[in-house]
Design a protein around this motif. Structure first.
Motif, PDB file in Angstrom:
ATOM      1  N   ALA A   1       0.834  -1.209   0.000  1.00 45.89           N
ATOM      2  CA  ALA A   1       0.000   0.000   0.000  1.00 45.89           C
ATOM      3  C   ALA A   1       0.864   1.252   0.000  1.00 45.89           C
ATOM      4  O   ALA A   1       0.549   2.237  -0.676  1.00 45.89           O
ATOM      5  CB  ALA A   1      -0.930  -0.010   1.210  1.00 45.89           C
ATOM      6  N   ARG A   2       1.953   1.209   0.757  1.00 44.11           N
ATOM      7  CA  ARG A   2       2.844   2.372   0.760  1.00 44.11           C
ATOM      8  C   ARG A   2       3.484   2.578  -0.606  1.00 44.11           C
ATOM      9  O   ARG A   2       3.575   3.708  -1.097  1.00 44.11           O
ATOM     10  CB  ARG A   2       3.938   2.207   1.824  1.00 44.11           C
ATOM     11  CG  ARG A   2       4.717   3.507   2.052  1.00 44.11           C
ATOM     12  CD  ARG A   2       5.870   3.347   3.001  1.00 44.11           C
ATOM     13  NE  ARG A   2       7.015   2.736   2.343  1.00 44.11           N
ATOM     14  CZ  ARG A   2       8.233   2.668   2.893  1.00 44.11           C
ATOM     15  NH1 ARG A   2       8.431   3.144   4.119  1.00 44.11           N
ATOM     16  NH2 ARG A   2       9.232   2.105   2.253  1.00 44.11           N
ATOM     17  N   ARG A   3       3.909   1.482  -1.221  1.00 40.65           N
ATOM     18  CA  ARG A   3       4.506   1.594  -2.548  1.00 40.65           C
ATOM     19  C   ARG A   3       3.479   2.108  -3.567  1.00 40.65           C
ATOM     20  O   ARG A   3       3.821   2.861  -4.469  1.00 40.65           O
ATOM     21  CB  ARG A   3       5.049   0.230  -2.994  1.00 40.65           C
ATOM     22  CG  ARG A   3       6.148  -0.310  -2.107  1.00 40.65           C
ATOM     23  CD  ARG A   3       7.391   0.555  -2.134  1.00 40.65           C
ATOM     24  NE  ARG A   3       8.149   0.323  -3.345  1.00 40.65           N
ATOM     25  CZ  ARG A   3       8.867   1.257  -3.964  1.00 40.65           C
ATOM     26  NH1 ARG A   3       8.879   2.498  -3.512  1.00 40.65           N
ATOM     27  NH2 ARG A   3       9.561   0.953  -5.041  1.00 40.65           N
ATOM     28  N   ARG A   4       2.225   1.703  -3.377  1.00 42.21           N
ATOM     29  CA  ARG A   4       1.165   2.210  -4.248  1.00 42.21           C
ATOM     30  C   ARG A   4       1.027   3.717  -4.082  1.00 42.21           C
ATOM     31  O   ARG A   4       0.904   4.447  -5.069  1.00 42.21           O
ATOM     32  CB  ARG A   4      -0.151   1.520  -3.912  1.00 42.21           C
ATOM     33  CG  ARG A   4      -1.371   2.094  -4.587  1.00 42.21           C
ATOM     34  CD  ARG A   4      -1.525   1.621  -6.007  1.00 42.21           C
ATOM     35  NE  ARG A   4      -1.899   0.220  -6.041  1.00 42.21           N
ATOM     36  CZ  ARG A   4      -1.992  -0.487  -7.167  1.00 42.21           C
ATOM     37  NH1 ARG A   4      -1.694   0.073  -8.320  1.00 42.21           N
ATOM     38  NH2 ARG A   4      -2.363  -1.752  -7.141  1.00 42.21           N
ATOM     39  N   ARG A   5       1.059   4.208  -2.839  1.00 40.21           N
ATOM     40  CA  ARG A   5       0.951   5.661  -2.598  1.00 40.21           C
ATOM     41  C   ARG A   5       2.130   6.406  -3.186  1.00 40.21           C
ATOM     42  O   ARG A   5       2.027   7.593  -3.518  1.00 40.21           O
ATOM     43  CB  ARG A   5       0.855   5.935  -1.088  1.00 40.21           C
ATOM     44  CG  ARG A   5      -0.470   5.474  -0.453  1.00 40.21           C
ATOM     45  CD  ARG A   5      -0.645   6.053   0.931  1.00 40.21           C
ATOM     46  NE  ARG A   5       0.391   5.583   1.850  1.00 40.21           N
ATOM     47  CZ  ARG A   5       0.301   4.478   2.579  1.00 40.21           C
ATOM     48  NH1 ARG A   5      -0.778   3.694   2.479  1.00 40.21           N
ATOM     49  NH2 ARG A   5       1.275   4.129   3.400  1.00 40.21           N
ATOM     50  N   GLU A   6       3.251   5.716  -3.336  1.00 44.35           N
ATOM     51  CA  GLU A   6       4.437   6.337  -3.929  1.00 44.35           C
ATOM     52  C   GLU A   6       4.372   6.373  -5.449  1.00 44.35           C
ATOM     53  O   GLU A   6       5.288   6.879  -6.098  1.00 44.35           O
ATOM     54  CB  GLU A   6       5.692   5.589  -3.472  1.00 44.35           C
ATOM     55  CG  GLU A   6       5.981   5.762  -1.985  1.00 44.35           C
ATOM     56  CD  GLU A   6       7.096   4.851  -1.486  1.00 44.35           C
ATOM     57  OE1 GLU A   6       7.546   5.034  -0.344  1.00 44.35           O
ATOM     58  OE2 GLU A   6       7.512   3.949  -2.252  1.00 44.35           O
TER      59      GLU A   6
END
Length: 321
Positions: free
Chosen positions: A85-90
């Protein structure tokens, strides 16, 4: 990938946060495994290294402590989802997220095999579903321009004839680049039917139209090297079997000279072979056989390409378009 190159990659500013020596040892050992035992491509190994270095850094903050190899046994699927999810937000795309998850799963496979660390939760994680990418063939005019222009950019006449023959085989017979460059000299003079061993050792018979046979025979007349049953058919400038990278470089030069998009690659000529046959009402099963596809579903993607082309024609020509 050399050891010093890998060390620079893992110690880059992006990946240095929370980096622990033990983590670097774990990651280096895993990357050695996928490179030497699984024989993954260098670009894939490098991508896995960046993905897992980012994952380790995330875990340090997420768990509030430096991680050791045993910590991976107790991670939950929710921990992995939080990282994705964090990588998606990035800003990572679906394809990149799928690659990151593939790297993590490969890492866990290695942990299980070499360190006896199992984590069944990870095995059942699924990445984002990706729609099938449609092939990107070149147009009829672009294919002709690439073939007709290849000779003009060659350093020597025989190399020009060779490049014309290679590109003509890709577009006129639908060969993969590896299949074309894997031919041996027993195909001289050019036959009416070519026996090709494709992926998985699957053998198919490909008819050669007169234009393809002429291009092959013209190349043989110009080639300065001996062409026999025991030799390659296509030679490089130094007298060894022609390598795909040389053909890809040639197409890159042609692409720039002709103002074609980056999707105009050697494989796009194979796509064009199938798409243009379909546009002229060739039978889908026949195209499957010509391409050497094991499954008809693989060939059916070309119907999507043709549908897109037809929709574009209607949109541009219809009075209400």
């Amino acid at each position: 990938m050399r050891v010093e190159e890998r060390a620079r990659m893992l110690q880059s500013p992006l990946n240095l946060a929370h980096r622990h020596f033990a983590e670097m040892e774990i990651l280096t050992a895993f990357l050695d495994y996928v490179e030497r035992e699984r024989r993954l491509a260098a670009n894939t190994v490098e991508a896995y290294g960046h993905d897992l270095a980012s994952f380790f850094g995330f875990l340090n903050g997420h768990l509030g402590e430096d991680i050791g190899i045993k910590a991976f046994r107790h991670l939950h699927a929710s921990d992995i989802r939080a990282f994705l999810a964090r990588r998606r937000r990035e800003g990572l795309s679906d394809a990149s997220i799928a690659r990151v998850l593939s790297a993590i799963k490969s890492f866990y496979h290695w942990l299980d095999r070499h360190h006896g660390i199992e984590n069944p939760e990870i095995a059942f994680l699924q990445g984002p579903k990706r729609g099938a990418r449609l092939p990107r063939p070149v147009s009829v005019s672009a294919a002709k321009d690439m073939i007709e222009t290849a000779e003009a950019f060659a350093e020597e006449p025989w190399i020009g004839a060779r490049d014309v023959a290679v590109l003509t085989l890709l577009y006129g017979a639908g060969l993969r680049i590896s299949e074309a460059l894997g031919l041996n000299g027993d195909v001289r003079p050019a036959p009416e039917r070519l026996r090709i061993t494709g992926k998985g050792g699957k053998v198919r018979i490909v008819p050669l139209i007169p234009a393809v046979r002429k291009a092959m025979d013209d190349y043989v007349r110009y080639c300065p090297y001996t062409i026999s049953k025991e030799t390659p058919f296509f030679y490089g400038a130094r007298g060894k079997r022609l390598q795909p990278a040389i053909v890809q470089k040639t197409v890159q030069v042609l692409r720039g000279a002709l103002g074609l998009p980056e999707t105009a690659t050697p494989h796009a000529l194979r796509h064009a072979f199938a798409t243009h046959l379909l546009a002229h009402r060739a039978d889908l099963r026949a195209i499957q056989t010509l391409l050497g596809h094991a499954s008809l579903s693989t060939t059916q993607v070309y119907t999507g390409v043709d549908s897109e082309r037809l929709r574009a024609v209607v949109a541009s020509a219809h009075p209400r378009g």
